[in-house]
Design a protein around this motif. Sequence first.
Motif, PDB file in Angstrom:
ATOM      1  N   PRO A   1       0.827  -1.198   0.000  1.00  0.00           N
ATOM      2  CA  PRO A   1       0.000   0.000   0.000  1.00  0.00           C
ATOM      3  C   PRO A   1       0.870   1.259   0.000  1.00  0.00           C
ATOM      4  O   PRO A   1       1.980   1.253   0.527  1.00  0.00           O
ATOM      5  N   VAL A   2       0.351   2.306  -0.605  1.00  0.00           N
ATOM      6  CA  VAL A   2       1.083   3.568  -0.685  1.00  0.00           C
ATOM      7  C   VAL A   2       0.470   4.541   0.318  1.00  0.00           C
ATOM      8  O   VAL A   2      -0.695   4.922   0.194  1.00  0.00           O
ATOM      9  N   TYR A   3       1.252   4.895   1.326  1.00  0.00           N
ATOM     10  CA  TYR A   3       0.809   5.875   2.318  1.00  0.00           C
ATOM     11  C   TYR A   3       1.307   7.244   1.871  1.00  0.00           C
ATOM     12  O   TYR A   3       2.493   7.429   1.645  1.00  0.00           O
TER      13      TYR A   3
ATOM     14  N   ILE B   1      -5.147   8.551  12.334  1.00  0.00           N
ATOM     15  CA  ILE B   1      -6.153   7.849  11.555  1.00  0.00           C
ATOM     16  C   ILE B   1      -6.031   8.389  10.135  1.00  0.00           C
ATOM     17  O   ILE B   1      -6.139   9.601   9.918  1.00  0.00           O
ATOM     18  N   THR B   2      -5.795   7.498   9.178  1.00  0.00           N
ATOM     19  CA  THR B   2      -5.639   7.931   7.791  1.00  0.00           C
ATOM     20  C   THR B   2      -6.565   7.123   6.891  1.00  0.00           C
ATOM     21  O   THR B   2      -6.882   5.972   7.172  1.00  0.00           O
TER      22      THR B   2
ATOM     23  N   SER C   1      -6.007   3.287   7.863  1.00  0.00           N
ATOM     24  CA  SER C   1      -5.114   2.812   8.925  1.00  0.00           C
ATOM     25  C   SER C   1      -5.342   3.607  10.212  1.00  0.00           C
ATOM     26  O   SER C   1      -5.761   4.758  10.190  1.00  0.00           O
ATOM     27  N   LEU C   2      -5.035   2.945  11.311  1.00  0.00           N
ATOM     28  CA  LEU C   2      -5.068   3.527  12.636  1.00  0.00           C
ATOM     29  C   LEU C   2      -3.766   3.127  13.307  1.00  0.00           C
ATOM     30  O   LEU C   2      -3.414   1.941  13.332  1.00  0.00           O
ATOM     31  N   SER C   3      -3.019   4.109  13.797  1.00  0.00           N
ATOM     32  CA  SER C   3      -1.754   3.795  14.483  1.00  0.00           C
ATOM     33  C   SER C   3      -1.652   4.587  15.774  1.00  0.00           C
ATOM     34  O   SER C   3      -2.162   5.701  15.875  1.00  0.00           O
ATOM     35  N   LEU C   4      -0.986   3.977  16.740  1.00  0.00           N
ATOM     36  CA  LEU C   4      -0.787   4.577  18.049  1.00  0.00           C
ATOM     37  C   LEU C   4       0.637   4.280  18.492  1.00  0.00           C
ATOM     38  O   LEU C   4       1.092   3.142  18.409  1.00  0.00           O
ATOM     39  N   THR C   5       1.360   5.310  18.935  1.00  0.00           N
ATOM     40  CA  THR C   5       2.699   5.128  19.494  1.00  0.00           C
ATOM     41  C   THR C   5       2.801   5.941  20.777  1.00  0.00           C
ATOM     42  O   THR C   5       2.196   7.009  20.889  1.00  0.00           O
ATOM     43  N   THR C   6       3.571   5.431  21.725  1.00  0.00           N
ATOM     44  CA  THR C   6       3.756   6.152  22.980  1.00  0.00           C
ATOM     45  C   THR C   6       5.065   5.748  23.636  1.00  0.00           C
ATOM     46  O   THR C   6       5.527   4.626  23.478  1.00  0.00           O
ATOM     47  N   LEU C   7       5.656   6.692  24.357  1.00  0.00           N
ATOM     48  CA  LEU C   7       6.855   6.401  25.149  1.00  0.00           C
ATOM     49  C   LEU C   7       6.444   5.770  26.468  1.00  0.00           C
ATOM     50  O   LEU C   7       5.356   6.009  26.974  1.00  0.00           O
ATOM     51  N   LEU C   8       7.359   5.000  27.051  1.00  0.00           N
ATOM     52  CA  LEU C   8       7.104   4.376  28.343  1.00  0.00           C
ATOM     53  C   LEU C   8       7.931   5.071  29.417  1.00  0.00           C
ATOM     54  O   LEU C   8       9.142   4.904  29.472  1.00  0.00           O
ATOM     55  N   ASN C   9       7.319   5.867  30.259  1.00  0.00           N
ATOM     56  CA  ASN C   9       7.953   6.463  31.446  1.00  0.00           C
ATOM     57  C   ASN C   9       9.283   7.160  31.193  1.00  0.00           C
ATOM     58  O   ASN C   9      10.218   7.025  31.974  1.00  0.00           O
TER      59      ASN C   9
ATOM     60  N   GLY D   1       4.033   0.613  20.211  1.00  0.00           N
ATOM     61  CA  GLY D   1       3.125   1.119  19.196  1.00  0.00           C
ATOM     62  C   GLY D   1       2.294  -0.004  18.620  1.00  0.00           C
ATOM     63  O   GLY D   1       2.576  -1.187  18.840  1.00  0.00           O
ATOM     64  N   GLY D   2       1.295   0.374  17.881  1.00  0.00           N
ATOM     65  CA  GLY D   2       0.444  -0.591  17.212  1.00  0.00           C
ATOM     66  C   GLY D   2      -0.167   0.019  15.973  1.00  0.00           C
ATOM     67  O   GLY D   2      -0.318   1.239  15.874  1.00  0.00           O
ATOM     68  N   LYS D   3      -0.470  -0.840  15.006  1.00  0.00           N
ATOM     69  CA  LYS D   3      -1.064  -0.357  13.757  1.00  0.00           C
ATOM     70  C   LYS D   3      -2.078  -1.380  13.269  1.00  0.00           C
ATOM     71  O   LYS D   3      -1.831  -2.587  13.315  1.00  0.00           O
ATOM     72  N   VAL D   4      -3.226  -0.896  12.837  1.00  0.00           N
ATOM     73  CA  VAL D   4      -4.239  -1.705  12.181  1.00  0.00           C
ATOM     74  C   VAL D   4      -4.508  -1.033  10.845  1.00  0.00           C
ATOM     75  O   VAL D   4      -4.773   0.175  10.801  1.00  0.00           O
TER      76      VAL D   4
END
Length: 160
Positions: A26-28, A52-53, A69-77, A84-87
């Motif tokens: 896929p082309v993002y 969300i794209t 697509s739906l993606s989430l990223t976060t730092l830990l402490n 992170g995660g992506k669907v």
Amino acid sequence: MRFFIRFFISLILTLSCVLLHAQNYPVYNSFYINPYLYNPAEAATDFTNIYITRRQQWTGVEGAPVLSSLSLTTLLNETRSGIGGKVSSYQRGVLSTTDITLTYAYAVPVSKKNWLFFGLSGGVISNTIDLAKVSDPTDPALKNYLPNNVQPAANFGMLF
């Protein structure tokens, strides 16, 4: 000199006859805003990001590619490790691909202001064919098609 020219032309003709297989990625078009889509190491670079794209090519054409697509990223402490995660769903004609990935990323300090980021993703990819949209279900290309085609997926990325 003629030998080299003939050799070069023969080499080009020989290499151009090789059968090639390509992958359908896929082309993002928002990778500059959300680089995590291509590089899992980006999961540890910022704080919390949710994207969300949706991209639809060739509006008005039946079977045109649609990418969501739906993606989430976060730092830990503040440890310079992140998750992170992506669907995502990629539909084109009768073909549909859905993938789910989870990521762990870690940053190693190289100097006071420079970091080397590593990221590793793992998940699954599901490829399906909508047989209701196929004009000839007896097509030999569909003979070995598995109804639930689920495969493992993994990515590795680095960033400096």
